[in-house]
Motif scaffolding. Structure first.
Motif, mmCIF file in Angstrom:
data_model
loop_
_atom_site.group_PDB
_atom_site.id
_atom_site.type_symbol
_atom_site.label_atom_id
_atom_site.label_comp_id
_atom_site.label_asym_id
_atom_site.label_seq_id
_atom_site.Cartn_x
_atom_site.Cartn_y
_atom_site.Cartn_z
ATOM 1 N N GLU A 1 10.085 4.570 20.864
ATOM 2 C CA GLU A 1 9.059 5.694 20.669
ATOM 3 C C GLU A 1 8.453 6.031 22.298
ATOM 4 N N PHE B 1 5.199 3.908 14.362
ATOM 5 C CA PHE B 1 6.473 3.546 14.040
ATOM 6 C C PHE B 1 6.897 3.714 12.544
ATOM 7 N N ARG C 1 7.050 7.171 11.249
ATOM 8 C CA ARG C 1 8.501 7.705 11.777
ATOM 9 C C ARG C 1 9.538 7.241 10.681
#
Length: 202
Positions: free
Chosen positions: A154, A192, A195
């Protein structure tokens, strides 16, 4: 030189490196031996068993760090490269190059992945490695757990990089630092997590 680290809730990286190199730890800081280079490893213990290690060094002896992170009893790992020098990183079967050139990034991976990292000689490195116990991540974030291993990268905003650097700075008190680091880690892991869920639903 190759350093092998065992990633487990009861172990710290700084203690393992201290034992391997026979170098003392003072105030949660280990000075890099002169035969390897210059710099230090600093350790920041956080609540919930979260461990933060900050590697700030320049090496003149080739060093590779191999981590063993078992599926059972391992930890979720975050690695952030704050330096301009790149790091070649292998996590499981995936090879990546972590660099702040252009934009800094964070690598996040679950237990069950062995990893190997290496860099260049005579380059200044600033690397942050964060270990998060499995129960903490699974209790507070929507992640699948160690039964579904993953490895994600990321990008970080300039603001996120600055906030992490401030939190690691020596000018803040320990309690302030703990709060800043916990808040920073929580925001990143949440990013995260979102995502990961988007990947599942799309």
């Amino acid at each position: 030189m190759e350093i092998i680290l065992r990633i487990e809730p009861g172990l710290t990286q700084i203690d393992q490196i201290s034992n391997l190199m026979q170098v003392p730890i003072r105030d949660n800081t280990l000075l890099i031996p002169a035969f390897i280079g210059t710099g230090a490893i600093r350790y920041f213990p956080l609540p919930y068993g979260i461990k933060v290690h900050h590697y700030a060094y320049e090496i003149k002896e080739p060093v590779r760090i191999r981590s063993e992170n078992p599926l059972e009893g391992g930890m979720y790992m975050l690695q952030i490269n704050l330096s301009n020098a790149f790091i070649d990183k292998t996590v499981g079967a995936r090879s990546l190059r972590l660099s702040q050139r252009g934009r800094a990034g964070a690598l996040f991976y679950s237990p069950g992945f062995p990893s190997l990292g290496s860099g260049n000689l005579e380059q200044a490195y600033s690397i942050v490695i964060i270990s998060l116990p499995v129960p903490v991540v699974e209790q507070y974030f929507a992640l699948g757990g160690p039964a579904a291993p993953f490895c994600q990268y990321e990008e970080l905003s300039d603001t996120a990089v600055h906030e992490l650097q401030v939190a690691l700075g020596a000018s803040v008190l320990d309690l302030q630092r703990q709060g800043q680091l916990l808040a920073w880690i929580a925001r990143l892991v949440e990013q995260f997590s979102k995502r990961s869920m988007e990947g599942v639903t799309s």
